[in-house]
Design a protein around this motif. Structure first.
Motif, short mmCIF file in Angstrom:
data_model
loop_
_atom_site.label_atom_id
_atom_site.label_comp_id
_atom_site.label_asym_id
_atom_site.label_seq_id
_atom_site.Cartn_x
_atom_site.Cartn_y
_atom_site.Cartn_z
N GLU A 199 23.01 76.13 82.60
CA GLU A 199 21.92 77.24 81.55
C GLU A 199 21.10 76.29 81.04
N GLY A 200 20.83 76.77 79.42
CA GLY A 200 19.95 75.59 78.84
C GLY A 200 20.07 74.66 78.69
N ALA A 201 21.08 73.87 78.39
CA ALA A 201 21.41 72.79 78.46
C ALA A 201 20.60 71.83 80.02
N GLY A 202 21.17 72.40 80.29
CA GLY A 202 21.11 72.15 82.26
C GLY A 202 19.76 71.65 82.69
N PHE A 254 12.86 66.24 68.82
CA PHE A 254 13.25 67.91 69.41
C PHE A 254 14.03 68.40 69.57
N ALA A 255 14.18 69.93 68.55
CA ALA A 255 15.14 70.62 67.84
C ALA A 255 15.27 72.02 69.00
N ASP A 256 16.60 72.33 69.89
CA ASP A 256 16.58 73.22 70.46
C ASP A 256 16.24 74.44 70.15
N GLY A 257 16.52 74.57 68.59
CA GLY A 257 15.94 76.17 67.96
C GLY A 257 16.50 77.39 68.94
N ALA A 258 17.80 77.99 68.70
CA ALA A 258 18.03 79.21 69.28
C ALA A 258 17.06 80.09 68.76
N ALA A 259 16.97 79.91 67.11
CA ALA A 259 16.73 81.19 65.77
C ALA A 259 17.87 82.24 66.53
N ASP A 260 19.45 81.85 66.49
CA ASP A 260 19.80 82.61 65.60
C ASP A 260 20.78 81.99 64.67
N SER A 298 16.58 76.34 81.78
CA SER A 298 17.33 75.37 81.78
C SER A 298 15.24 74.29 82.77
N GLY A 299 14.84 74.84 81.70
CA GLY A 299 13.17 74.62 82.04
C GLY A 299 12.61 73.56 80.04
N ALA A 300 13.45 74.48 79.62
CA ALA A 300 12.97 74.57 78.45
C ALA A 300 13.40 72.44 77.70
N SER A 301 14.42 72.12 77.98
CA SER A 301 14.57 71.04 77.94
C SER A 301 13.83 69.70 78.51
N PRO A 302 12.97 69.82 80.24
CA PRO A 302 12.75 68.96 80.20
C PRO A 302 10.96 69.17 79.85
N ALA A 312 11.93 59.14 70.38
CA ALA A 312 12.71 60.41 70.66
C ALA A 312 14.47 61.25 71.09
N LEU A 313 14.37 61.39 70.20
CA LEU A 313 15.60 62.66 70.67
C LEU A 313 15.52 63.95 70.93
N VAL A 314 16.37 64.10 72.35
CA VAL A 314 15.96 65.63 72.47
C VAL A 314 16.61 66.64 72.55
N LEU A 315 16.68 67.99 72.28
CA LEU A 315 18.86 68.86 72.24
C LEU A 315 18.17 69.30 72.94
N ALA A 316 19.41 70.33 73.41
CA ALA A 316 19.66 71.51 74.12
C ALA A 316 20.97 72.31 74.65
#
Length: 404
Positions: A162-165, A296-302, A336-340, A384-388
């Motif tokens: 999913e989003g981490a993919g 770069f945060a994941d940002g779930a908005a939950d 799965s497109g968000a973190s790339p 930089a650090l990217v999170l997913a």
């Protein structure tokens, strides 16, 4: 000696920009790609907003024979791959076919294609179902079609987390390059803004039902109420650093570190896994927390997930000790497109010395984060650090850094 893996090409299809530079300029300008759905009439659905890609005409980029074989998601992925290869200065015809692979991520596969064929089955009968249904809907279809189109016969696959993919796929690509493959096409593109896909996404109960494009997706905000989905993502060309330098390639930066964890069972009382994923990624890169210039945060908005992420970041780096940004507030969450796409933004930040903004957000003071709000922030960015994160408890973290 461990092989260094670098990124030499970027291909982007995003709700706020088609092409890498178009996306980056739009993002620095705060251009919002979220709006009312146009690909179908959303009037009867509780969530009506999405990050759609406007102006994409596959027939302008792909041969006509591919169009009846492919879903929108695959068309986007194929075109993004063409752009990434051109950006990297790579002609696949000139490369050894078994020295190139394709490893992408997918959260949904070709949902719209599958929906159309099911409608044909129900309305007209099985003889009207396309033979291409056998693969056009499948999670691995992007990897398969990219490899066929470009003659890539090396290590290939698909990652479904999913989003981490997206980060997981890039990490797997790095692993294969370290084993000896010179070049891997990687990253992820998702696109499931169709009625069947929409019902599936609504079933999670996590979508924002706000009708305001600027107040619907608000990570780390007092009024966070779910996320807005989007379509698109980024394709990256990952290469062995020595091979890339030998051919005189432009290098965006290095994939320096990666960590992944799974959250414990809800109610277990154990700590969520995101903090540990960050620590593993930093250790893998050999980078102390103080050398990270932006997250770069994941940002779930939950609210609950935002708190977990804010606490993980502040636990590793210190309260408000590192700039944090969520440029996906302009695109929606692209699965799965968000973190790339965030990786691409991170490489551009390194190149240009600027951190893209988080837009529309009024941050909750309970979260000890230094959010980059409203406008880009000039800064020297070397690391930089990217999170997913993905539904089901997947956590991934990736460190990228400058190579010069």
């Amino acid at each position: 000696m461990t092989t260094s893996v670098v990124v030499t090409g970027l291909g982007i299809a995003s709700p706020n920009g088609l092409g890498a530079e178009d996306y980056w300029n739009a993002t620095l300008g705060g251009k919002n790609g979220i709006g009312r759905i146009t690909r179908f009439d959303p009037a009867g659905y509780p969530a009506k907003l999405a990050g759609e890609i406007p102006g994409f005409a596959a027939e302008d980029h792909l041969p006509s024979r591919l169009l009846p074989q492919t879903d929108r998601v695959t068309r986007l992925a194929l075109v993004a791959t063409d752009w990434a290869l051109a950006d990297a200065g790579v002609d696949p015809k000139e490369q050894p076919e078994f020295n190139m692979g394709v490893i992408t991520a997918s959260a949904a596969g070709g949902f719209e294609f599958g929906q159309g064929e099911l409608q044909s089955l129900w309305a007209r009968g099985s003889q009207y179902v396309s033979a291409y249904q056998s693969f056009a809907w499948f999670y691995a279809v992007n990897s398969g079609q990219i490899s066929i189109r470009n003659g890539m016969k090396g290590p290939s696959g698909v990652v479904v987390s999913e989003g981490a993919g997206g980060l997981d796929a890039v990490a797997h690509a790095r692993r294969q390059i370290r084993k000896g493959t010179s070049l891997i096409v990687t990253g992820g593109v998702d696109a499931s803004v169709c009625t069947w896909g929409w019902v599936a996404q609504l079933s999670t109960g996590k979508l924002s039902t706000s009708d305001s494009p600027t107040r619907a997706y608000l990570p780390f905000d007092r009024e966070a109420c779910g996320y807005v989905p989007g379509e698109g993502g980024a394709i990256l060309i990952a290469e062995d650093a020595d091979a890339a330098r030998a051919r005189g390639a432009h290098i965006y930066g290095e994939i320096a570190g990666y960590g992944a964890t799974i959250d414990p069972k809800p109610g277990s009382g154990r700590e969520p896994g995101l903090r540990k994923a960050i620590q593993i990624a930093l250790a893998d890169a050999g980078v102390p927390a103080g050398e990270v210039d932006v997250v770069f945060a994941d940002g779930a908005a939950d609210p609950a997930l935002d708190r977990i992420e804010a606490e993980a970041i502040s636990a590793v780096f210190g309260p408000r000790a590192v700039p944090v940004t969520v440029p996906k507030t302009m695109t929606g969450r692209l699965y799965s497109g968000a973190s790339p796409l965030d990786l691409a933004a991170a490489f551009f930040s390194i190149r240009d010395g600027v951190i893209p903004p988080t837009v529309h957000v009024d941050p909750c003071p309970d979260y000890p984060l230094d959010l980059v709000l409203g406008q880009p922030r000039k800064a020297e960015v070397r690391t930089a650090l990217v999170l997913a994160r993905g539904s089901g408890g997947f956590n991934s973290a990736m460190v990228v850094r400058a190579t010069d």
